[in-house]
Scaffold this motif. Structure first.
Motif, PDB file in Angstrom:
ATOM      1  N   SER A  40       1.427   4.193  15.599  1.00  0.00           N
ATOM      2  CA  SER A  40       0.091   4.439  15.052  1.00  0.00           C
ATOM      3  C   SER A  40       0.225   5.012  13.646  1.00  0.00           C
ATOM      4  N   GLU A  41      -0.905   5.383  13.071  1.00  0.00           N
ATOM      5  CA  GLU A  41      -0.878   5.949  11.727  1.00  0.00           C
ATOM      6  C   GLU A  41      -1.954   7.021  11.576  1.00  0.00           C
ATOM      7  N   ARG A  42      -1.747   7.884  10.597  1.00  0.00           N
ATOM      8  CA  ARG A  42      -2.702   8.920  10.241  1.00  0.00           C
ATOM      9  C   ARG A  42      -2.831   8.920   8.722  1.00  0.00           C
ATOM     10  N   THR A  43      -3.936   9.441   8.232  1.00  0.00           N
ATOM     11  CA  THR A  43      -4.144   9.509   6.789  1.00  0.00           C
ATOM     12  C   THR A  43      -4.308  10.956   6.362  1.00  0.00           C
ATOM     13  N   GLY A  44      -4.084  11.195   5.095  1.00  0.00           N
ATOM     14  CA  GLY A  44      -4.226  12.531   4.547  1.00  0.00           C
ATOM     15  C   GLY A  44      -4.254  12.455   3.036  1.00  0.00           C
ATOM     16  N   GLY A  45      -4.132  13.607   2.407  1.00  0.00           N
ATOM     17  CA  GLY A  45      -4.158  13.646   0.958  1.00  0.00           C
ATOM     18  C   GLY A  45      -3.340  14.799   0.412  1.00  0.00           C
ATOM     19  N   MET A  46      -2.901  14.641  -0.846  1.00  0.00           N
ATOM     20  CA  MET A  46      -2.166  15.670  -1.575  1.00  0.00           C
ATOM     21  C   MET A  46      -2.879  15.926  -2.882  1.00  0.00           C
ATOM     22  N   ILE A  47      -2.798  17.154  -3.342  1.00  0.00           N
ATOM     23  CA  ILE A  47      -3.468  17.519  -4.591  1.00  0.00           C
ATOM     24  C   ILE A  47      -2.396  17.898  -5.614  1.00  0.00           C
ATOM     25  N   PHE A  48      -2.391  17.185  -6.722  1.00  0.00           N
ATOM     26  CA  PHE A  48      -1.457  17.438  -7.818  1.00  0.00           C
ATOM     27  C   PHE A  48      -2.220  17.946  -9.036  1.00  0.00           C
ATOM     28  N   VAL A  49      -1.542  18.748  -9.866  1.00  0.00           N
ATOM     29  CA  VAL A  49      -2.111  19.201 -11.125  1.00  0.00           C
ATOM     30  C   VAL A  49      -1.875  18.141 -12.199  1.00  0.00           C
ATOM     31  N   HIS A  50      -0.687  17.544 -12.178  1.00  0.00           N
ATOM     32  CA  HIS A  50      -0.335  16.511 -13.153  1.00  0.00           C
ATOM     33  C   HIS A  50      -0.831  15.142 -12.680  1.00  0.00           C
ATOM     34  N   ASN A  51      -1.060  14.244 -13.624  1.00  0.00           N
ATOM     35  CA  ASN A  51      -1.554  12.898 -13.327  1.00  0.00           C
ATOM     36  C   ASN A  51      -0.430  12.047 -12.730  1.00  0.00           C
ATOM     37  N   PRO A  52      -0.533  11.645 -11.468  1.00  0.00           N
ATOM     38  CA  PRO A  52       0.520  10.852 -10.822  1.00  0.00           C
ATOM     39  C   PRO A  52       0.768   9.500 -11.494  1.00  0.00           C
ATOM     40  N   SER A  53      -0.225   8.953 -12.164  1.00  0.00           N
ATOM     41  CA  SER A  53      -0.025   7.647 -12.802  1.00  0.00           C
ATOM     42  C   SER A  53       0.896   7.738 -14.018  1.00  0.00           C
ATOM     43  N   GLN A  54       1.176   8.936 -14.515  1.00  0.00           N
ATOM     44  CA  GLN A  54       2.068   9.110 -15.664  1.00  0.00           C
ATOM     45  C   GLN A  54       3.510   9.372 -15.242  1.00  0.00           C
ATOM     46  N   TYR A  55       3.748   9.491 -13.936  1.00  0.00           N
ATOM     47  CA  TYR A  55       5.076   9.818 -13.433  1.00  0.00           C
ATOM     48  C   TYR A  55       5.415   8.897 -12.264  1.00  0.00           C
ATOM     49  N   GLN A  56       6.636   9.033 -11.800  1.00  0.00           N
ATOM     50  CA  GLN A  56       7.042   8.289 -10.605  1.00  0.00           C
ATOM     51  C   GLN A  56       6.687   9.143  -9.388  1.00  0.00           C
ATOM     52  N   LEU A  57       5.850   8.609  -8.518  1.00  0.00           N
ATOM     53  CA  LEU A  57       5.413   9.313  -7.314  1.00  0.00           C
ATOM     54  C   LEU A  57       6.310   8.921  -6.145  1.00  0.00           C
ATOM     55  N   ARG A  58       6.860   9.926  -5.477  1.00  0.00           N
ATOM     56  CA  ARG A  58       7.686   9.690  -4.281  1.00  0.00           C
ATOM     57  C   ARG A  58       7.046  10.421  -3.103  1.00  0.00           C
ATOM     58  N   LEU A  59       6.793   9.680  -2.043  1.00  0.00           N
ATOM     59  CA  LEU A  59       6.268  10.255  -0.808  1.00  0.00           C
ATOM     60  C   LEU A  59       7.286  10.045   0.298  1.00  0.00           C
ATOM     61  N   LEU A  60       7.541  11.096   1.062  1.00  0.00           N
ATOM     62  CA  LEU A  60       8.586  11.037   2.076  1.00  0.00           C
ATOM     63  C   LEU A  60       8.255  11.966   3.234  1.00  0.00           C
ATOM     64  N   ALA A  61       8.438  11.467   4.459  1.00  0.00           N
ATOM     65  CA  ALA A  61       8.344  12.327   5.640  1.00  0.00           C
ATOM     66  C   ALA A  61       9.665  13.071   5.743  1.00  0.00           C
ATOM     67  N   THR A  62       9.616  14.405   5.691  1.00  0.00           N
ATOM     68  CA  THR A  62      10.849  15.182   5.632  1.00  0.00           C
ATOM     69  C   THR A  62      11.227  15.863   6.943  1.00  0.00           C
ATOM     70  N   ALA A  63      10.273  16.050   7.853  1.00  0.00           N
ATOM     71  CA  ALA A  63      10.592  16.728   9.113  1.00  0.00           C
ATOM     72  C   ALA A  63       9.497  16.465  10.154  1.00  0.00           C
TER      73      ALA A  63
END
Length: 139
Positions: free
Chosen positions: A112-135
């Protein structure tokens, strides 16, 4: 007396016909039940159970007043549930981490899947965004 015998014969014919229909329905129902039991038994024997297999995908970036909200979808491609799933999000530039955010997802059931969100101060479109399940924990 002739009418009583005809009436009795008619009743006997109705009962015989009803009996045939009942046997037919009972037989079909029995085949369906045996088939379902066989299918469940086959699934239980042949299917291997795998642990959680997490995949995190960004689904959009939305600019808000002083922050950037990155929506994500975490998919559990494994068969078992993962609890307390930690999702890490980093913004990187030339190998340097600019910003890092972590989010906890209560649980993600198997397949299955779940959704969520993260809040950044810097603009993600100007950097490389990495998302990872860590634990995660076993529930």
């Amino acid at each position: 007396m002739g009418q009583d015998q005809s009436h009795d014969k008619l009743e006997d014919q109705k009962l015989q016909q009803r009996g045939k229909i009942e046997w037919l329905i009972g037989g079909v129902s029995g085949v369906v039940v045996v088939g379902m039991i066989g299918f469940v038994f086959f699934q239980a024997i042949s299917r291997s159970v795998s642990g959680p297999a997490m995949e995190v995908i960004a689904v959009g970036v939305e600019e808000r007043q002083l922050s950037y909200h990155v929506g994500f979808r975490v998919k559990n491609r494994g068969d078992t549930t993962a609890a307390d799933v930690m999702i890490s999000g980093t913004l990187e530039s030339e190998g340097e981490v600019i910003e890092s955010v972590e989010v906890a997802v209560d649980y993600v059931p198997g397949n299955s899947e779940r959704t969520g969100g993260m809040i950044f101060v810097h603009n993600p479109s100007q950097y490389q965004l990495r998302l990872l399940a860590t634990a995660y924990n076993d529930p």
